[in-house]
Design a protein around this motif. Structure first.
Motif, short mmCIF file in Angstrom:
data_model
loop_
_atom_site.label_atom_id
_atom_site.label_comp_id
_atom_site.label_asym_id
_atom_site.label_seq_id
_atom_site.Cartn_x
_atom_site.Cartn_y
_atom_site.Cartn_z
N PRO A 1 -87.76 31.52 -28.57
CA PRO A 1 -87.06 32.73 -28.61
C PRO A 1 -85.97 32.51 -29.40
CG PRO A 1 -86.37 31.39 -26.65
CD PRO A 1 -87.60 30.88 -27.36
N LYS A 2 -85.31 33.43 -30.17
CA LYS A 2 -84.18 33.45 -31.21
C LYS A 2 -83.18 32.88 -30.41
CE LYS A 2 -82.18 35.75 -34.97
NZ LYS A 2 -82.10 34.63 -36.03
N THR A 3 -82.74 31.62 -30.55
CA THR A 3 -81.51 30.97 -29.96
C THR A 3 -81.27 29.84 -30.82
OG1 THR A 3 -81.04 30.07 -27.80
CG2 THR A 3 -83.20 29.56 -28.45
N ALA A 4 -80.06 29.31 -30.49
CA ALA A 4 -79.41 28.08 -31.29
C ALA A 4 -78.40 27.58 -30.04
CB ALA A 4 -78.65 28.55 -32.14
N GLY A 5 -78.17 26.08 -30.34
CA GLY A 5 -77.26 25.29 -29.62
C GLY A 5 -77.62 23.94 -29.91
N TRP A 6 -76.71 23.04 -28.98
CA TRP A 6 -76.87 21.92 -29.31
C TRP A 6 -77.85 21.05 -28.22
CZ3 TRP A 6 -74.02 19.19 -33.04
CH2 TRP A 6 -73.07 19.91 -33.66
N VAL A 7 -78.38 19.89 -28.91
CA VAL A 7 -79.38 19.25 -28.05
C VAL A 7 -79.29 17.69 -28.24
CG1 VAL A 7 -81.31 19.41 -29.75
CG2 VAL A 7 -81.83 19.24 -27.41
N TYR A 8 -79.61 16.81 -27.22
CA TYR A 8 -79.50 15.54 -27.52
C TYR A 8 -80.77 14.96 -28.34
CZ TYR A 8 -79.22 10.63 -26.36
OH TYR A 8 -79.29 9.21 -26.22
N ALA A 9 -80.31 14.42 -29.13
CA ALA A 9 -81.71 13.78 -29.98
C ALA A 9 -82.79 13.06 -29.42
CB ALA A 9 -81.33 12.86 -31.12
N GLY A 10 -82.52 12.63 -28.15
CA GLY A 10 -83.67 11.77 -27.23
C GLY A 10 -84.56 12.98 -26.60
N ASN A 11 -84.08 14.31 -26.71
CA ASN A 11 -84.76 15.22 -25.82
C ASN A 11 -85.79 16.01 -27.08
OD1 ASN A 11 -83.70 14.56 -23.54
ND2 ASN A 11 -82.00 16.27 -23.73
N VAL A 12 -85.90 15.70 -28.30
CA VAL A 12 -86.56 16.14 -29.43
C VAL A 12 -87.48 15.11 -29.95
CG1 VAL A 12 -85.19 18.13 -29.73
CG2 VAL A 12 -84.93 16.06 -31.02
N ALA A 13 -88.59 15.39 -30.77
CA ALA A 13 -89.44 14.35 -31.55
C ALA A 13 -89.52 15.10 -32.75
CB ALA A 13 -90.64 14.37 -30.76
N GLY A 14 -89.77 13.98 -33.79
CA GLY A 14 -90.00 14.36 -35.09
C GLY A 14 -91.30 14.88 -35.42
N GLU A 15 -92.41 14.74 -34.32
CA GLU A 15 -93.68 15.20 -34.66
C GLU A 15 -93.78 16.15 -33.26
OE1 GLU A 15 -96.65 12.44 -35.38
OE2 GLU A 15 -95.52 11.49 -37.11
N LYS A 16 -94.51 17.05 -33.47
CA LYS A 16 -94.97 18.02 -32.46
C LYS A 16 -95.73 17.15 -31.12
CE LYS A 16 -96.57 22.50 -30.73
NZ LYS A 16 -96.90 23.76 -31.29
N PRO A 17 -95.30 16.93 -30.11
CA PRO A 17 -96.03 16.28 -28.89
C PRO A 17 -97.17 16.91 -28.59
CG PRO A 17 -93.72 17.09 -28.12
CD PRO A 17 -93.99 17.36 -29.60
N SER A 18 -98.34 16.50 -28.08
CA SER A 18 -99.38 16.97 -27.88
C SER A 18 -99.62 17.26 -26.44
CB SER A 18 -100.64 16.43 -28.51
OG SER A 18 -100.73 15.21 -28.24
N ILE A 19 -99.00 16.44 -25.77
CA ILE A 19 -99.24 16.35 -24.27
C ILE A 19 -98.12 16.48 -23.49
CG2 ILE A 19 -100.10 14.83 -22.15
CD1 ILE A 19 -101.65 13.09 -24.21
N PRO A 20 -97.89 17.57 -22.62
CA PRO A 20 -96.64 17.92 -22.18
C PRO A 20 -96.30 16.76 -21.11
CG PRO A 20 -97.96 19.56 -21.47
CD PRO A 20 -98.80 18.47 -22.35
N PRO A 21 -95.02 16.45 -20.78
CA PRO A 21 -94.89 15.41 -19.54
C PRO A 21 -95.16 15.88 -18.34
CG PRO A 21 -92.82 16.45 -20.20
CD PRO A 21 -93.76 17.03 -21.25
N ALA A 22 -95.63 15.27 -17.50
CA ALA A 22 -96.00 15.43 -15.96
C ALA A 22 -94.79 16.11 -15.31
CB ALA A 22 -96.43 14.12 -15.19
N SER A 23 -95.06 17.07 -14.51
CA SER A 23 -94.04 17.85 -13.83
C SER A 23 -93.21 16.91 -12.98
CB SER A 23 -94.94 18.69 -12.88
OG SER A 23 -94.01 19.45 -12.11
N GLY A 24 -92.03 17.11 -13.09
CA GLY A 24 -90.94 16.29 -12.50
C GLY A 24 -90.90 14.91 -13.06
N MET A 25 -91.57 14.65 -14.25
CA MET A 25 -91.28 13.22 -14.93
C MET A 25 -90.49 13.54 -16.41
SD MET A 25 -92.50 11.13 -13.04
CE MET A 25 -93.27 9.50 -13.57
N THR A 26 -89.78 12.64 -16.66
CA THR A 26 -89.23 12.74 -18.07
C THR A 26 -89.88 12.10 -19.14
OG1 THR A 26 -87.07 12.82 -16.71
CG2 THR A 26 -86.91 12.27 -19.36
#
Length: 172
Positions: free
Chosen positions: A84-109
């Protein structure tokens, strides 16, 4: 007795997971530059109103959402999203330089851009975990005991530890 055993299990599991959390810290400082695209690597990534862990939520994006980096302040990135059209601040550890292919398991980080969950990342430690179990007279039962210990730790416990020890996005 049951509470003591559960607390001991949680503490033991958390001690085993600390090296994994610390190993993930350098990945949080991945090289990003203004204008780059980063990708959300959590099931739901909050975009905050300021560059800090205690800023209010300004929006959120789903796993794998592309985010344009507008500004950088240390380990914090000001990003914008189209959908969605949005903006804000994010901690760099919560993003990746390449698109991740496998979502994290539910409840896991997720601890890496590939979406490897903490429990999966612990598998290479099976020998080390077995040695730990043997020294403390625990029944290692293969790596099943480690998985059981890891399951006993809830995300809230990890966040509290990160805050108390000023790690990850809670560094100040």
């Amino acid at each position: 007795m049951k509470t003591t055993t559960r607390t001991t299990m949680k503490t033991s599991a958390f001690i085993l997971l600390i090296p994994l959390l610390l190993a993930a810290a350098p990945a949080a400082r991945a090289a990003f530059a203004k204008g780059d695209t980063a990708y959300a690597k959590r099931l739901e990534t909050l975009l905050l109103t300021g560059p800090g862990p205690f800023a209010g939520a300004g929006g959120k994006v789903a796993f794998g959402a592309p985010l344009k980096i507008e500004e950088m302040r240390g380990s914090w990135l000001r990003v914008s999203a189209k959908k969605p059209k949005t903006a804000g601040w994010v901690y760099a550890g919560n993003v990746a330089g390449e698109k991740p292919s496998i979502p994290p398991a539910s409840g896991m980080t997720a601890d890496t851009a590939s979406g490897t969950a903490v429990a999966a990342a612990a598998r290479p430690l099976t020998r080390i975990a077995g040695d730990y179990a043997e020294k403390r007279s625990l029944d290692p039962g293969g790596d099943e005991w480690l998985t059981a210990f890891a399951a006993a730790i809830v995300e809230e416990d990890i966040i509290i530890w990160l805050i108390e020890n000023k790690k990850g996005e809670y560094q100040q």
